[in-house]
Design an enzyme around this catalytic site. Structure first.
Site, PDB file in Angstrom:
ATOM      1  N   THR A 117       0.875  -1.497   0.025  1.00  0.00           N
ATOM      2  CA  THR A 117       0.106   0.173  -0.008  1.00  0.00           C
ATOM      3  C   THR A 117       0.991   1.275   0.163  1.00  0.00           C
ATOM      4  O   THR A 117       2.026   1.282   0.260  1.00  0.00           O
ATOM      5  CB  THR A 117      -0.867  -0.099   1.118  1.00  0.00           C
ATOM      6  OG1 THR A 117      -1.947   0.986   1.049  1.00  0.00           O
ATOM      7  CG2 THR A 117      -0.209   0.275   2.543  1.00  0.00           C
ATOM      8  N   CYS A 118       0.247   2.336  -0.571  1.00  0.00           N
ATOM      9  CA  CYS A 118       0.847   3.655  -0.604  1.00  0.00           C
ATOM     10  C   CYS A 118       2.329   3.588  -1.240  1.00  0.00           C
ATOM     11  O   CYS A 118       2.568   3.217  -2.321  1.00  0.00           O
ATOM     12  CB  CYS A 118       0.893   4.294   0.974  1.00  0.00           C
ATOM     13  SG  CYS A 118       1.027   5.856   1.040  1.00  0.00           S
ATOM     14  N   HIS A 119       3.259   4.256  -0.251  1.00  0.00           N
ATOM     15  CA  HIS A 119       4.656   4.297  -0.934  1.00  0.00           C
ATOM     16  C   HIS A 119       5.237   2.967  -0.830  1.00  0.00           C
ATOM     17  O   HIS A 119       6.606   3.071  -1.383  1.00  0.00           O
ATOM     18  CB  HIS A 119       5.512   5.170   0.087  1.00  0.00           C
ATOM     19  CG  HIS A 119       5.143   6.740  -0.294  1.00  0.00           C
ATOM     20  ND1 HIS A 119       3.934   7.077   0.095  1.00  0.00           N
ATOM     21  CD2 HIS A 119       5.720   7.532  -0.974  1.00  0.00           C
ATOM     22  CE1 HIS A 119       3.826   8.496  -0.082  1.00  0.00           C
ATOM     23  NE2 HIS A 119       4.985   8.786  -1.016  1.00  0.00           N
ATOM     24  N   ALA A 120       4.936   1.867  -0.444  1.00  0.00           N
ATOM     25  CA  ALA A 120       5.343   0.475  -0.735  1.00  0.00           C
ATOM     26  C   ALA A 120       5.674   0.089  -2.039  1.00  0.00           C
ATOM     27  O   ALA A 120       6.369  -0.660  -2.574  1.00  0.00           O
ATOM     28  CB  ALA A 120       4.645  -0.601  -0.062  1.00  0.00           C
ATOM     29  N   ALA A 171      -2.802  -1.066  -2.841  1.00  0.00           N
ATOM     30  CA  ALA A 171      -3.884  -0.028  -2.337  1.00  0.00           C
ATOM     31  C   ALA A 171      -3.315   1.546  -2.432  1.00  0.00           C
ATOM     32  O   ALA A 171      -2.023   1.638  -2.127  1.00  0.00           O
ATOM     33  CB  ALA A 171      -4.394  -0.292  -0.992  1.00  0.00           C
TER      34      ALA A 171
END
Length: 195
Positions: A117-120, A171
């Site tokens: 998710t996000c910056h991953a 996500a």
């Protein structure tokens, strides 16, 4: 025996993106191990709270300490059913660690679910596992996804959507936690029933 899931975190991981999924997966009956390179079980990582308050980007505040319960050095893809990669600032520096990249690549090579998710998305791009796959991430990570050969799946306006393509479950940010973890659970064959 419950399936084991590995959560890879680092200092200044996004608070809600590590704590809430960790707790949700425990609630579903999984054995969840949280690890960080160069830290051992019983140590903590600092978290950051990213909020959407009407500015051009998110704001950041210091969050909780998140306790690790396993050692990164012992983590092997063969021992886990899935890998969870929360966002925040941690992926930016974790992607520089060759052992982190190898671990992600091992999960991918085995076809095991990788929930990011996000910056991953920065970790997915660095590990070269998005090539030819659709994924979502925080919108600022769109260039990382595209330059790594991934296909951008536009997140919902409220950043509460999720995308599944092959073994990737992605996500855009913590508002998507319910959709993201539900999609991971579905991918793992878990059933969530109300009764």
């Amino acid at each position: 025996m419950p399936k084991k899931i590995l959560v890879l975190a680092g200092d200044f991981v996004e608070d809600y993106e590590v704590m809430v999924p960790f707790q949700m997966l425990l609630m579903l009956g999984y054995e969840v191990h949280a690890v960080c390179p160069n830290k051992k079980a019983g140590e903590v990582v600092a978290t950051a709270i990213h909020d959407f308050e009407g500015d051009q980007t998110y704001t950041e505040k210091r969050g909780h300490n998140f306790a690790l319960n396993a050692d990164f050095a012992a983590a092997k893809a063969d021992d886990y059913a899935a890998l969870v990669l929360p966002g925040g600032r941690a992926p930016e520096y974790l992607r520089l660690d060759p052992a982190v990249i190898k671990l992600i690549q091992d999960f991918n090579a085995a076809g095991k679910p990788i929930a990011a998710t996000c910056h991953a998305a920065q970790l997915l791009a660095a590990a070269d596992v998005v090539r030819g796959k659709k994924c979502q991430a925080y919108p600022a990570c769109k260039p990382d996804v595209l330059l790594a050969g991934g296909e951008w799946d536009e997140p919902s306006a409220g950043l509460d959507s999720a995308c599944v393509d092959q073994n990737l479950v992605t996500a855009p940010a913590w508002p998507a936690n319910p959709a993201w973890i539900r999609a991971l659970a579905d991918t793992l064959g878990a059933s969530i029933s109300l009764g």
